[in-house]
Design an enzyme around this catalytic site. Structure first.
Site, PDB file in Angstrom:
ATOM      1  N   LYS A 116       0.870  -1.181   0.000  1.00  0.00           N
ATOM      2  CA  LYS A 116       0.000   0.000   0.000  1.00  0.00           C
ATOM      3  C   LYS A 116       0.905   1.229   0.000  1.00  0.00           C
ATOM      4  O   LYS A 116       2.041   1.166   0.468  1.00  0.00           O
ATOM      5  CB  LYS A 116      -0.868   0.028   1.273  1.00  0.00           C
ATOM      6  N   HIS A 119       1.410   7.047   2.318  1.00  0.00           N
ATOM      7  CA  HIS A 119       0.797   8.339   1.976  1.00  0.00           C
ATOM      8  C   HIS A 119       0.893   9.316   3.135  1.00  0.00           C
ATOM      9  O   HIS A 119       1.345   8.966   4.227  1.00  0.00           O
ATOM     10  CB  HIS A 119      -0.631   8.149   1.492  1.00  0.00           C
ATOM     11  N   HIS A 122       0.046   8.545   6.778  1.00  0.00           N
ATOM     12  CA  HIS A 122       0.970   7.839   7.674  1.00  0.00           C
ATOM     13  C   HIS A 122       1.983   8.785   8.305  1.00  0.00           C
ATOM     14  O   HIS A 122       2.711   8.413   9.210  1.00  0.00           O
ATOM     15  CB  HIS A 122       1.758   6.764   6.913  1.00  0.00           C
TER      16      HIS A 122
HETATM   17  N1  ARG Z   1      -1.248  -1.078   9.904  1.00  0.00           N
HETATM   18  C1  ARG Z   1      -2.292  -0.406  10.624  1.00  0.00           C
HETATM   19  C2  ARG Z   1      -2.916   0.686   9.743  1.00  0.00           C
HETATM   20  O1  ARG Z   1      -2.278   1.205   8.856  1.00  0.00           O
HETATM   21  C3  ARG Z   1      -1.785   0.246  11.889  1.00  0.00           C
HETATM   22  C4  ARG Z   1      -1.237  -0.701  12.905  1.00  0.00           C
HETATM   23  C5  ARG Z   1      -1.092  -0.058  14.243  1.00  0.00           C
HETATM   24  N2  ARG Z   1      -0.515  -0.901  15.229  1.00  0.00           N
HETATM   25  C6  ARG Z   1      -1.136  -1.925  15.829  1.00  0.00           C
HETATM   26  N3  ARG Z   1      -0.453  -2.643  16.703  1.00  0.00           N
HETATM   27  N4  ARG Z   1      -2.389  -2.196  15.613  1.00  0.00           N
HETATM   28  O2  ARG Z   1      -4.068   1.008   9.978  1.00  0.00           O
END
Ligand code: ARG
Length: 553
Positions: A116, A119, A122
């Site tokens: 992905k 962007h 983030h």
């Molecule tokens: N990858 C997830 C997102 O982009 C965020 C993860 C955050 N960390 C976790 N331990 N849930 O939405």
């Protein structure tokens, strides 16, 4: 030195602690003690209590005089002694660090999704987490930066199916290619049910660990990381672990077993859930009816793993506000499981980012890539520098620092819970509350120091820095460490940003008020010493905000 503590110790009452002392409002001395909260217990008016405290106070080297105003007792420090202490005193940061030695904080931040785009959405997690990482380290904590990669899920089966059908195997895959493949798969599978089935089959092949499927999946992962690592390198971001969702594939079963043994989980419509009605939340899904595990299950296993592997004192999740419910559920389930460390888990949430007035939404196709935003900001910074200072050497390197700093300050300069809009004009202004303004003030200090080279030797006479403008700067300098500590307590890098803006403004007032380099050697030496302290503090503070401070700009 901890002035709040020192002052509280001078007051002859067991009721007063360091936490009760606050920084005085403008024009009311340096520190103040509000006496309202003692009124009930002492059965006196706050005004009378302030008067009694004042009368009992042992004024000494530290405090020159006190003043009772309203229900407040205001303290005026004796300036010369104070300036001396701040300018020549050493070791207070060491003591602060020693107090935190042995404490560990885990920071889950950036946590991007494989295949992905990286962007601008983030950006906040990456900047806030990266900054907190440095803030904790500055304070002497052991910090563990974790990129909890989104690297598991049925989408990888779809991507694999798409790649096998349409991917160009003769050239190196890019992140853009993966995005297009995924979009094409989504489009075509709506019309073609066989394709959807192929996606599911491919995912099962990854799950079963079939070598060719796993190899391609690993390639998707490596390609994504290669591209985002370039952005991390530019921002000076680092991680100690990239253990993401896939890492927990074999670590969830003991948690699921325990949830069932403890009677916390129940089957509902074929799915396994933990009911949380009592706590006003919808159930937390542990296992789908088709047997697939979920985001939450992986997070339960991840929290357990972190507790075991790092024995953290705190574990922070720097993730957008949208996931608030997920984290409240997660923390509650761990609490119900009897994990004593559940109380040390914190969701460090932040608001939404828009871009030049437009919301960011992947679904509607409005994606703004972080790398492009940084590139554009650097390009514009380069133009501004060309205009302001055409003679400057190293313009490209300086433009990079100014551009990156501008983007970081955009993410870190505002209270994190607020929504923010990215706007080039605003982030690059040299006059507003921006990184370029701070960098510019820092460069101004360095240029003064270069002009005064050779005139700094020897101990400065601190009594020459007691005028209002100098004293304001010294007072601000004295608060650096407590400000950083406060930023850590609140998980709020903007506290440091605000502090640096105030410091720069105070220094600029001092700079305008009188010449720094004069015929008076002693005065020159003292003012240069103050300038150096400001430059060093700006540099250190900007570093905590992921921003470099060039000597010239
Ligand atoms: N990858 C997830 C997102 O982009 C965020 C993860 C955050 N960390 C976790 N331990 N849930 O939405």
């Amino acid at each position: 030195m901890d002035y709040k503590k020192k002052i509280s110790e001078l007051i002859d009452s067991p009721l007063v602690t360091a936490d009760d002392i606050m920084i005085a409002a403008e024009g009311h001395g340096d520190y103040a003690l509000p006496c309202f909260k003692y009124a009930k217990q002492l059965r006196k008016s706050p005004q009378a209590i302030a008067g009694e405290f004042a009368a009992s106070l042992r004024c000494g080297d530290l405090i020159e005089r006190t003043e009772v105003a309203g229900g407040y007792l205001n303290f005026y420090l004796s300036r010369a002694a104070f300036v001396r202490e701040v300018m020549l005193g050493k070791g207070s940061t060491d003591a602060l660090r020693a107090a935190n030695a042995g404490k560990t904080v885990c920071l889950d931040y950036s946590s991007i999704n494989i295949a992905k785009p990286f962007h601008i959405g983030h950006l906040m997690s990456t900047a806030i987490g990266g900054s907190l990482y440095r803030i904790y380290k500055y304070l002497g904590w052991n910090a563990v930066g974790i990129n909890h990669l989104g690297d598991w899920g049925t989408q990888f089966g779809k991507l694999l199916a798409a790649y096998e059908r349409w991917g160009d195997k003769t050239k190196k895959l890019t992140l853009d290619d993966m995005l297009s493949l995924y979009v094409r798969f989504t489009d075509e599978s709506e019309r073609d049910p066989d394709l959807a089935e192929a996606g599911r089959t491919e995912f099962r092949r990854i799950e079963r660990g079939e070598p060719d499927a796993v190899r391609t999946y690993e390639m998707f992962k490596a390609t994504t990381l290669e591209e985002v690592d370039k952005v991390y390198a530019r921002l000076g971001i680092k991680f100690d672990s990239y253990n993401g969702e896939a890492f927990y594939n074999d670590k969830m079963q003991p948690i699921i077993d325990e949830l069932e043994e403890k009677g916390l989980a129940e089957v509902s419509d074929g799915a396994l859930v933990v009911r949380l009605d009592e706590y006003g939340m919808p159930p937390c899904l542990i296992r789908r009816s088709d047997g697939a595990s979920l985001y939450a299950t992986r997070d339960l296993a991840a929290a357990q793993y972190r507790a075991d592997a790092y024995r953290f004192d705190k574990c922070l999740y720097v993730v957008a506000t949208q996931q608030n419910l997920h984290f409240r559920q997660l923390f509650k389930v761990l609490e119900l499981m009897g994990r004593p460390w559940a109380k040390d888990l914190v969701h460090v949430q932040f608001g939404m980012v828009s871009y030049e007035g437009q919301p960011l939404s992947t679904r509607k196709g409005h994606v703004v890539f972080l790398a492009d935003v940084i590139d554009n900001t650097v390009k514009r910074a380069r133009e501004i520098i060309e205009e302001k200072n055409p003679e400057l050497a190293d313009k490209d390197a300086i433009a990079e620092k100014v551009g990156v700093g501008a983007v970081m300050f955009f993410a870190l300069g505002t209270q994190r819970i607020k929504d923010v809009d990215f706007d080039y004009e605003k982030v690059l202004s040299f006059e507003g509350e921006t990184a370029p303004y701070l960098q510019y003030t820092h460069a101004r200090c360095r240029s003064v120091l270069a002009k005064g080279a050779g005139q700094e030797e020897g101990e400065p006479d601190c009594s020459l820095l007691t005028d209002d403008e100098s004293y304001d700067v010294v007072m601000q300098l004295s608060r650096f460490d407590e400000t950083v500590a406060d930023a850590a307590d609140k998980y709020e890098p903007s506290v440091v940003a605000r502090y640096l803006i105030d410091l720069a403004q105070k220094y600029n007032r001092f700079y305008i008020a009188g010449r720094i380099i004069t015929d008076d050697r002693a005065l020159t030496r003292a003012r240069l010493a103050l300038t150096r302290a400001v430059a060093d503090t700006l540099k250190t503070g900007l570093r905590l905000l992921l921003t470099e401070a060039p000597d010239r700009m």
